[in-house]
Design a protein around this motif. Structure first.
Motif, PDB file in Angstrom:
ATOM      1  N   PRO A   1      -5.328  14.960 -14.662  1.00 42.24           N
ATOM      2  CA  PRO A   1      -5.660  13.534 -14.773  1.00 42.24           C
ATOM      3  C   PRO A   1      -4.711  12.594 -14.057  1.00 42.24           C
ATOM      4  CG  PRO A   1      -5.995  14.628 -16.872  1.00 42.24           C
ATOM      5  CD  PRO A   1      -5.331  15.628 -15.983  1.00 42.24           C
ATOM      6  N   GLY A   2      -3.412  12.897 -14.027  1.00 42.60           N
ATOM      7  CA  GLY A   2      -2.469  11.990 -13.381  1.00 42.60           C
ATOM      8  C   GLY A   2      -2.731  11.846 -11.897  1.00 42.60           C
ATOM      9  N   ILE A   3      -2.996  12.977 -11.225  1.00 45.03           N
ATOM     10  CA  ILE A   3      -3.290  12.949  -9.792  1.00 45.03           C
ATOM     11  C   ILE A   3      -4.619  12.252  -9.544  1.00 45.03           C
ATOM     12  CG2 ILE A   3      -3.789  14.371  -7.772  1.00 45.03           C
ATOM     13  CD1 ILE A   3      -0.893  14.401  -8.429  1.00 45.03           C
ATOM     14  N   VAL A   4      -5.631  12.541 -10.384  1.00 40.24           N
ATOM     15  CA  VAL A   4      -6.941  11.908 -10.225  1.00 40.24           C
ATOM     16  C   VAL A   4      -6.823  10.395 -10.370  1.00 40.24           C
ATOM     17  CG1 VAL A   4      -9.226  11.655 -11.265  1.00 40.24           C
ATOM     18  CG2 VAL A   4      -8.263  13.943 -10.919  1.00 40.24           C
ATOM     19  N   ALA A   5      -6.092   9.928 -11.388  1.00 36.39           N
ATOM     20  CA  ALA A   5      -5.936   8.487 -11.591  1.00 36.39           C
ATOM     21  C   ALA A   5      -5.248   7.837 -10.397  1.00 36.39           C
ATOM     22  CB  ALA A   5      -5.150   8.217 -12.870  1.00 36.39           C
ATOM     23  N   HIS A   6      -4.227   8.498  -9.876  1.00 38.23           N
ATOM     24  CA  HIS A   6      -3.467   7.950  -8.748  1.00 38.23           C
ATOM     25  C   HIS A   6      -4.284   7.973  -7.463  1.00 38.23           C
ATOM     26  CE1 HIS A   6       0.388   7.384  -6.431  1.00 38.23           C
ATOM     27  NE2 HIS A   6      -0.328   7.994  -5.496  1.00 38.23           N
ATOM     28  N   ASN A   7      -4.839   9.147  -7.142  1.00 32.45           N
ATOM     29  CA  ASN A   7      -5.500   9.365  -5.856  1.00 32.45           C
ATOM     30  C   ASN A   7      -6.914   8.786  -5.789  1.00 32.45           C
ATOM     31  OD1 ASN A   7      -3.782  10.585  -4.078  1.00 32.45           O
ATOM     32  ND2 ASN A   7      -4.688  12.607  -4.197  1.00 32.45           N
ATOM     33  N   ASP A   8      -7.714   9.144  -6.789  1.00 34.11           N
ATOM     34  CA  ASP A   8      -9.150   8.882  -6.709  1.00 34.11           C
ATOM     35  C   ASP A   8      -9.553   7.543  -7.305  1.00 34.11           C
ATOM     36  OD1 ASP A   8      -9.203  11.409  -5.678  1.00 34.11           O
ATOM     37  OD2 ASP A   8      -9.788  12.360  -7.558  1.00 34.11           O
ATOM     38  N   VAL A   9      -8.685   6.973  -8.115  1.00 34.46           N
ATOM     39  CA  VAL A   9      -9.021   5.696  -8.740  1.00 34.46           C
ATOM     40  C   VAL A   9      -8.194   4.571  -8.107  1.00 34.46           C
ATOM     41  CG1 VAL A   9      -9.216   4.408 -10.891  1.00 34.46           C
ATOM     42  CG2 VAL A   9      -9.621   6.880 -10.880  1.00 34.46           C
ATOM     43  N   VAL A  10      -6.886   4.576  -8.359  1.00 35.17           N
ATOM     44  CA  VAL A  10      -6.071   3.449  -7.909  1.00 35.17           C
ATOM     45  C   VAL A  10      -5.988   3.377  -6.385  1.00 35.17           C
ATOM     46  CG1 VAL A  10      -3.833   2.321  -8.043  1.00 35.17           C
ATOM     47  CG2 VAL A  10      -4.745   3.515 -10.043  1.00 35.17           C
ATOM     48  N   ALA A  11      -5.727   4.498  -5.727  1.00 35.79           N
ATOM     49  CA  ALA A  11      -5.601   4.462  -4.268  1.00 35.79           C
ATOM     50  C   ALA A  11      -6.884   3.979  -3.610  1.00 35.79           C
ATOM     51  CB  ALA A  11      -5.205   5.839  -3.734  1.00 35.79           C
ATOM     52  N   SER A  12      -8.024   4.334  -4.199  1.00 32.24           N
ATOM     53  CA  SER A  12      -9.289   3.877  -3.609  1.00 32.24           C
ATOM     54  C   SER A  12      -9.463   2.374  -3.798  1.00 32.24           C
ATOM     55  CB  SER A  12     -10.471   4.632  -4.222  1.00 32.24           C
ATOM     56  OG  SER A  12     -10.598   4.388  -5.607  1.00 32.24           O
ATOM     57  N   TYR A  13      -9.037   1.845  -4.951  1.00 34.46           N
ATOM     58  CA  TYR A  13      -9.083   0.390  -5.146  1.00 34.46           C
ATOM     59  C   TYR A  13      -8.150  -0.317  -4.167  1.00 34.46           C
ATOM     60  CZ  TYR A  13     -11.729   0.618  -9.543  1.00 34.46           C
ATOM     61  OH  TYR A  13     -12.707   0.811 -10.485  1.00 34.46           O
ATOM     62  N   LEU A  14      -6.943   0.217  -4.015  1.00 32.27           N
ATOM     63  CA  LEU A  14      -5.972  -0.428  -3.139  1.00 32.27           C
ATOM     64  C   LEU A  14      -6.393  -0.360  -1.680  1.00 32.27           C
ATOM     65  CD1 LEU A  14      -2.544   0.686  -4.680  1.00 32.27           C
ATOM     66  CD2 LEU A  14      -3.893  -1.372  -5.148  1.00 32.27           C
ATOM     67  N   THR A  15      -7.151   0.666  -1.329  1.00 35.83           N
ATOM     68  CA  THR A  15      -7.641   0.775   0.038  1.00 35.83           C
ATOM     69  C   THR A  15      -8.785  -0.198   0.299  1.00 35.83           C
ATOM     70  OG1 THR A  15      -7.007   3.105   0.156  1.00 35.83           O
ATOM     71  CG2 THR A  15      -8.643   2.348   1.741  1.00 35.83           C
ATOM     72  N   ALA A  16      -9.671  -0.335  -0.681  1.00 33.91           N
ATOM     73  CA  ALA A  16     -10.897  -1.108  -0.472  1.00 33.91           C
ATOM     74  C   ALA A  16     -10.770  -2.581  -0.847  1.00 33.91           C
ATOM     75  CB  ALA A  16     -12.038  -0.486  -1.271  1.00 33.91           C
ATOM     76  N   ARG A  17      -9.858  -2.917  -1.759  1.00 33.28           N
ATOM     77  CA  ARG A  17      -9.888  -4.256  -2.358  1.00 33.28           C
ATOM     78  C   ARG A  17      -8.683  -5.119  -2.012  1.00 33.28           C
ATOM     79  NH1 ARG A  17     -15.114  -4.888  -4.221  1.00 33.28           N
ATOM     80  NH2 ARG A  17     -15.850  -2.856  -4.955  1.00 33.28           N
ATOM     81  N   THR A  18      -7.742  -4.620  -1.217  1.00 32.17           N
ATOM     82  CA  THR A  18      -6.516  -5.364  -0.979  1.00 32.17           C
ATOM     83  C   THR A  18      -6.534  -6.102   0.357  1.00 32.17           C
ATOM     84  OG1 THR A  18      -5.622  -3.249  -0.192  1.00 32.17           O
ATOM     85  CG2 THR A  18      -4.969  -3.959  -2.394  1.00 32.17           C
ATOM     86  N   THR A  19      -5.661  -7.089   0.451  1.00 33.57           N
ATOM     87  CA  THR A  19      -5.433  -7.769   1.717  1.00 33.57           C
ATOM     88  C   THR A  19      -4.533  -6.885   2.588  1.00 33.57           C
ATOM     89  OG1 THR A  19      -3.429  -8.877   0.937  1.00 33.57           O
ATOM     90  CG2 THR A  19      -5.533  -9.988   0.539  1.00 33.57           C
ATOM     91  N   ASP A  20      -4.415  -7.234   3.847  1.00 34.28           N
ATOM     92  CA  ASP A  20      -3.539  -6.476   4.744  1.00 34.28           C
ATOM     93  C   ASP A  20      -2.101  -6.479   4.232  1.00 34.28           C
ATOM     94  OD1 ASP A  20      -5.642  -5.846   6.378  1.00 34.28           O
ATOM     95  OD2 ASP A  20      -5.241  -7.440   7.850  1.00 34.28           O
ATOM     96  N   GLU A  21      -1.652  -7.623   3.738  1.00 35.55           N
ATOM     97  CA  GLU A  21      -0.287  -7.725   3.231  1.00 35.55           C
ATOM     98  C   GLU A  21      -0.096  -6.821   2.016  1.00 35.55           C
ATOM     99  OE1 GLU A  21       2.874  -8.854   0.619  1.00 35.55           O
ATOM    100  OE2 GLU A  21       0.773  -9.325   0.169  1.00 35.55           O
ATOM    101  N   GLN A  22      -1.075  -6.785   1.120  1.00 31.88           N
ATOM    102  CA  GLN A  22      -0.985  -5.921  -0.051  1.00 31.88           C
ATOM    103  C   GLN A  22      -1.004  -4.444   0.348  1.00 31.88           C
ATOM    104  OE1 GLN A  22      -4.365  -7.527  -2.167  1.00 31.88           O
ATOM    105  NE2 GLN A  22      -3.072  -8.756  -3.531  1.00 31.88           N
ATOM    106  N   LYS A  23      -1.826  -4.107   1.315  1.00 24.79           N
ATOM    107  CA  LYS A  23      -1.858  -2.721   1.802  1.00 24.79           C
ATOM    108  C   LYS A  23      -0.483  -2.296   2.299  1.00 24.79           C
ATOM    109  CE  LYS A  23      -6.727  -2.248   3.248  1.00 24.79           C
ATOM    110  NZ  LYS A  23      -7.278  -3.452   2.615  1.00 24.79           N
TER     111      LYS A  23
END
Length: 377
Positions: free
Chosen positions: A83-105
């Protein structure tokens, strides 16, 4: 789509990395309730984090889900807390990739890929879980920041988390229209970590609580638009639920393979226990169910990679595979008898790990409700 040969190479790489950096230490991690911080850095250096993050931000540049599924399968095979890897990789990282500004990335993605930053998502509250409209944590604008007040629980990676995606209410708009998402970083004034929560299974998952006492979160850490948090979450749920389904299916396949092996080797009344018709039929049923589930999950992976996976199909995959995992884990434990019930036995561990799968990421009941609504009911 990633070529089969490349996936085979990636699978072998995952297996080698986990054999070196996780398997020898996992029993200790389970006893302590948390993985070593060095594990995150090791798998980050090995390229197992942020596989879907663009290369320019430190990731693998492989947005397809196949590599994610392979990593999940190898985590399960190695007996390593998934679960820890799934939460990091498949959930949060996907949000940060799709929903962030360039500066946030630029601020967050490179560290998330190297393992220097561990990520978590904090939605569930002490007073409720699946109902986003019931979120009580508030975020009030105060100059160049927001003041967050409230609490989150059952946060996977809660203790290690250097950044957490937190859902909070920014207005009194009805339903989910007042929900916004924030990235709350370690060291934020007013952020407190509660006790580590001891779980029945996945004991090294680092599940904890986060409390916000007027936590001062910079306005620059707002994820997307204010009030659009629920839309962002709904957009990410199909991938999250497919991630859980991938873990569930891999777990069911492994439990079944071990059960078949045991049925061949264990003897009773002068014959292998697999020769008894009841056991043979039980395993034949399980094998059929797993085969059918594999076909549907593969279909969902193809649909996700094509941008066509629906909320309904993701819900079907999530509830069916997790309930299947529970059934097969229970049947396997019964087949192993007293040996399976011993603490630390592979069958017993899988039985414990399986149970939460039907709860988090949306319970089976919630999944069926979503599917029923899609039928116009």
């Amino acid at each position: 789509m990633t070529a089969p040969a490349a996936l085979d190479e990636f699978r072998a790489h995952c297996r080698a990395v986990l054999a070196e950096h996780a398997v020898p230490f996992h029993d200790r991690w389970e006893a302590e309730g948390i993985v070593d911080r060095s594990f995150w850095q090791a798998v980050g250096r090995a390229g197992l984090l942020g596989t879907g993050v663009p290369v320019e931000h430190g990731g693998g540049g492989e947005p397809g889900f196949r590599r994610t599924a392979v990593l999940s399968e190898e985590l399960v095979r190695a007996g390593v807390t998934a679960p820890g890897i799934v939460a990091h990789n498949d959930v949060v990282a996907s949000y940060l990739t799709a929903r962030t500004t360039d500066e946030q990335k630029r601020r967050w993605l490179p560290g998330a890929c190297t393992g220097e930053l561990v990520a978590a998502i904090a939605l569930t509250e002490p007073t409720g879980g699946s109902d986003l409209a019931g979120i009580r944590t508030t975020a009030v604008r105060d100059g160049d920041c927001y003041r967050l007040t409230g609490a989150k629980t059952f946060v996977t990676n809660g203790e290690h988390a250097d950044l957490a995606v937190v859902a909070a209410r920014t207005s009194d708009a009805p339903g989910t229209r007042g929900i916004s998402l924030f990235v709350v970083e370690r060291g934020t004034p007013g952020l407190h970590r509660g006790a580590r929560l001891p779980t029945l299974g996945w004991r090294a998952s680092d599940v904890g609580e986060l409390e916000f006492d007027g936590a001062r979160v910079p306005a620059a850490n707002l994820l997307g638009r204010e009030g659009a948090g629920a839309v962002a979450l709904m957009g990410g749920l199909p991938r999250e639920r497919l991630s859980i389904a991938a873990v569930a299916l891999a777990s069911a396949e492994l439990a079944l393979a071990r059960a078949v092996e045991h049925a061949r080797e264990r003897h009773a009344f002068g014959n292998p226990i697999g020769a008894l018709q009841h056991n043979r039929f039980t395993l034949a049923t399980a094998d059929t169910e797993v085969t059918i589930a594999r076909v549907f999950v593969d279909h969902c992976i193809d649909a996700l990679d094509a941008g066509q996976l629906t909320v309904t199909d993701a819900a079907k995959a999530k509830w069916w595979t997790t309930e299947l995992q529970v059934r097969i884990a229970d049947r396997a434990l019964q087949l192993h008898g007293g040996h399976g019930y011993l603490d630390g036995s592979p069958a017993g561990r899988e039985w414990l790990n399986s149970r939460v799968q039907t709860i988090y990421g949306g319970s089976t009941e919630v999944m069926k409700e979503l599917i029923g609504r899609s039928l116009g009911l």
